[in-house]
Design a protein around this motif. Structure first.
Motif, mmCIF file in Angstrom:
data_model
loop_
_atom_site.group_PDB
_atom_site.id
_atom_site.type_symbol
_atom_site.label_atom_id
_atom_site.label_comp_id
_atom_site.label_asym_id
_atom_site.label_seq_id
_atom_site.Cartn_x
_atom_site.Cartn_y
_atom_site.Cartn_z
ATOM 1 N N SER A 257 0.888 -1.178 -0.021
ATOM 2 C CA SER A 257 0.038 -0.231 0.133
ATOM 3 C C SER A 257 0.913 1.370 0.038
ATOM 4 O O SER A 257 0.347 2.400 -0.661
ATOM 5 N N HIS A 258 2.125 1.260 0.830
ATOM 6 C CA HIS A 258 3.068 2.455 0.510
ATOM 7 C C HIS A 258 3.688 2.460 -0.763
ATOM 8 O O HIS A 258 3.468 3.736 -1.157
ATOM 9 N N LEU A 259 4.075 1.491 -1.405
ATOM 10 C CA LEU A 259 4.458 1.667 -2.739
ATOM 11 C C LEU A 259 3.197 2.202 -3.718
ATOM 12 O O LEU A 259 3.769 2.829 -4.614
ATOM 13 N N ASP A 260 2.164 1.751 -3.504
ATOM 14 C CA ASP A 260 1.178 2.189 -4.329
ATOM 15 C C ASP A 260 0.917 3.817 -4.043
ATOM 16 O O ASP A 260 0.482 4.516 -5.180
ATOM 17 N N ALA A 261 0.950 4.230 -2.923
ATOM 18 C CA ALA A 261 0.713 5.380 -2.615
ATOM 19 C C ALA A 261 1.910 6.497 -3.159
ATOM 20 O O ALA A 261 1.813 7.555 -3.632
ATOM 21 N N VAL A 262 3.093 5.979 -3.108
ATOM 22 C CA VAL A 262 4.326 6.488 -3.754
ATOM 23 C C VAL A 262 4.237 6.523 -5.181
ATOM 24 O O VAL A 262 4.631 7.695 -5.465
ATOM 25 N N SER A 263 3.703 5.816 -5.819
ATOM 26 C CA SER A 263 3.471 5.806 -7.111
ATOM 27 C C SER A 263 2.630 6.897 -7.637
ATOM 28 O O SER A 263 2.768 7.527 -8.642
ATOM 29 N N PHE A 264 1.530 7.145 -6.724
ATOM 30 C CA PHE A 264 0.696 8.291 -7.072
ATOM 31 C C PHE A 264 1.411 9.676 -6.858
ATOM 32 O O PHE A 264 1.322 10.355 -7.666
ATOM 33 N N ALA A 265 2.063 9.512 -6.017
ATOM 34 C CA ALA A 265 2.750 10.733 -5.504
ATOM 35 C C ALA A 265 3.828 11.281 -6.217
ATOM 36 O O ALA A 265 4.071 12.698 -6.467
ATOM 37 N N ARG A 266 4.674 10.553 -6.954
ATOM 38 C CA ARG A 266 5.805 10.894 -7.572
ATOM 39 C C ARG A 266 5.682 11.686 -8.603
ATOM 40 O O ARG A 266 6.360 12.761 -8.708
ATOM 41 N N PRO A 267 4.638 11.685 -9.574
ATOM 42 C CA PRO A 267 4.628 12.794 -10.581
ATOM 43 C C PRO A 267 4.300 14.201 -10.134
ATOM 44 O O PRO A 267 4.688 15.107 -10.943
ATOM 45 N N TYR A 268 3.687 14.177 -8.980
ATOM 46 C CA TYR A 268 3.487 15.511 -8.430
ATOM 47 C C TYR A 268 4.691 16.157 -7.516
ATOM 48 O O TYR A 268 4.962 17.209 -7.563
ATOM 49 N N PHE A 269 5.249 15.313 -6.687
ATOM 50 C CA PHE A 269 6.303 15.860 -6.023
ATOM 51 C C PHE A 269 7.649 15.924 -6.420
ATOM 52 O O PHE A 269 8.607 16.691 -6.195
#
Length: 428
Positions: A257-269
């Motif tokens: 679940s953490h990796l999934d959230a990181v995948s979402f966040a990367r393009p924005y951060f």
């Protein structure tokens, strides 16, 4: 140009001189969840690689929920009432639920500060809320030792719980790559011995210890080993936009679940930047992160990657609580008294870092890139002398002097500090 920087609770209005070529580096426009509480409920009903809450709770004794302390703007007021409510609906007794504030080696959050952190009087009245104390030997269980040599001692309230849930915020982190997930366990509810090895200079010297880096990051890998040794757990992960609105939430097995959230966040951060700048302005992300100078170092590291060698890095941070702990103050004093090279040499020889000296070690990384200047209304002159960086009274005047001296009018501005990571990508 007029720019509002993250600074304290209200922000800092900055008017830059005319004639500058200013590049403002922000997150991309993020989606905002219109019904955030319903989004949390939906995430709990659709877990990743996990059974449903009802199945997880059934027959289990004790539920331990880990939350971040008050240095992170986690939307607890939205998340916790829904999570607690769903756990009770799934059959958990309120008196079987404990919220454990994962303070690491930070001070405890109590009284009105705890109320602000939890964000819900109903939660405070319904379940037990306690702080983790890393120095209390009797509170911890030894789980073993990792190949790196980290003694894994974790809070027994978490270890002994039948259901274990970490509630965190996924954002760039200057050591672990990204915060959230496994980080709430180690260092969050780890004994000081565990934390001091994880934050030793021999760990921090590794080239993969950096913002947004997970692959090959030895700290991240050590944290995952510790999670495995602890028997795993679940995580409710959140991502917020620049205005602290909930943009993403998921729930499930802690690693996936953490990796999934990181995948979402990367393009924005993670923002690709084609060149480096001789003048960079950033922040420590405002309240609550910029309450002390200790946390301010994160903003320095976040911006240093696009600072040209020998350039000027300006950071604004309120530091309303001063420098930080007494141990950190002593670390800064040693750094200033003996100098960078000897400080790194001495700290590199330790298996167990002295408490909070790791932030001084990380500051050195930024200092090696260029000259750091600090604007802060919360530090006394005596405290500022221990920062090891230059003090400025007027940001506009200091920037004007910098561009004149460097003979370069290009300036990068990062209003949100360490929550946005500009990545130098020549040719982009």
């Amino acid at each position: 140009m007029h720019i509002m920087m993250r600074y304290g609770r209200r922000g800092l209005s900055v008017d830059l001189p005319d004639g500058l070529r200013v590049d403002v580096i922000r997150k991309g426009t993020m989606p905002v969840l219109k019904e955030p509480a319903e989004a949390v409920r939906s995430a709990l009903l659709h877990p990743l690689r996990s059974k449903s809450l009802k199945e997880v709770v059934q027959g289990r004794r004790g539920i331990c929920i880990l939350i971040c302390d008050n240095t992170r703007p986690v939307p607890h007021g939205i998340v916790l009432p829904v999570l607690i409510g769903e756990l009770i609906d799934a059959g958990a007794r309120p008196d079987s639920i404990t919220i454990l504030v994962a303070t690491g080696l930070h001070r405890p959050n109590e009284g009105e500060e705890l109320r602000e952190l939890i964000g819900s009087d109903w939660v405070l009245q319904t379940v037990k809320v306690v702080n983790h104390f890393a120095g209390n030997d009797e509170d911890h269980v030894l789980m073993g030792t990792t190949p790196f040599g980290t003694p894994v001692k974790l809070d027994r309230r978490f270890v002994n719980a039948g259901v274990r849930i970490a509630v965190g915020l996924v954002e760039p982190h200057f050591m672990a790559g990204y915060s959230g997930g496994r980080k709430l366990i180690a260092p969050g509810i780890a004994h000081q011995d565990t934390i001091r090895v994880l934050h030793s200079t021999r760990m921090l010297n590794h080239e993969r210890i950096a913002n947004c880096v997970l692959d090959g990051n030895p700290l991240h890998e050590e944290q995952l080993r510790i999670v495995e040794m602890a028997g795993g757990g679940l995580a409710l992960n959140t991502v917020i936009d620049e205005d602290r609105n909930l943009s993403f939430v998921n729930f499930g097995e802690i690693r996936q679940s953490h990796l999934d959230a990181v995948s979402f966040a990367r393009p924005y951060f993670e923002i690709p930047v084609p060149g480096k700048y001789k003048t960079v302005i950033t922040s420590a992300a405002g309240y609550p992160l910029d309450r002390n100078y200790y946390q301010t170092v994160k903003g320095m590291i976040g911006a240093a990657g696009i600072l040209a060698p020998g350039g000027d890095l300006f950071i604004v941070s309120e530091c309303s609580d001063g420098l930080g702990t007494a141990e950190y103050v002593e670390s800064q004093r040693r750094l200033i008294n003996i100098g960078i090279d000897r400080f790194l040499e001495e700290t590199s020889q330790k298996q167990y870092a002295s408490i909070d000296e790791w932030e001084s070690v990380m500051q050195v990384k930024a200092m090696k890139t260029g000259t750091i200047h600090l604007y802060s209304g919360g530090l006394t002159a005596e405290e500022h002398a221990l920062t090891g960086v230059r003090r400025i009274q007027s940001l506009k005047g200091a920037v004007e002097k910098s561009v004149g001296t460097k003979n370069d009018t290009r300036v990068a501005v990062i209003p949100e500090g360490p929550y946005v990571i500009p990545l130098y990508r020549p040719g982009n």
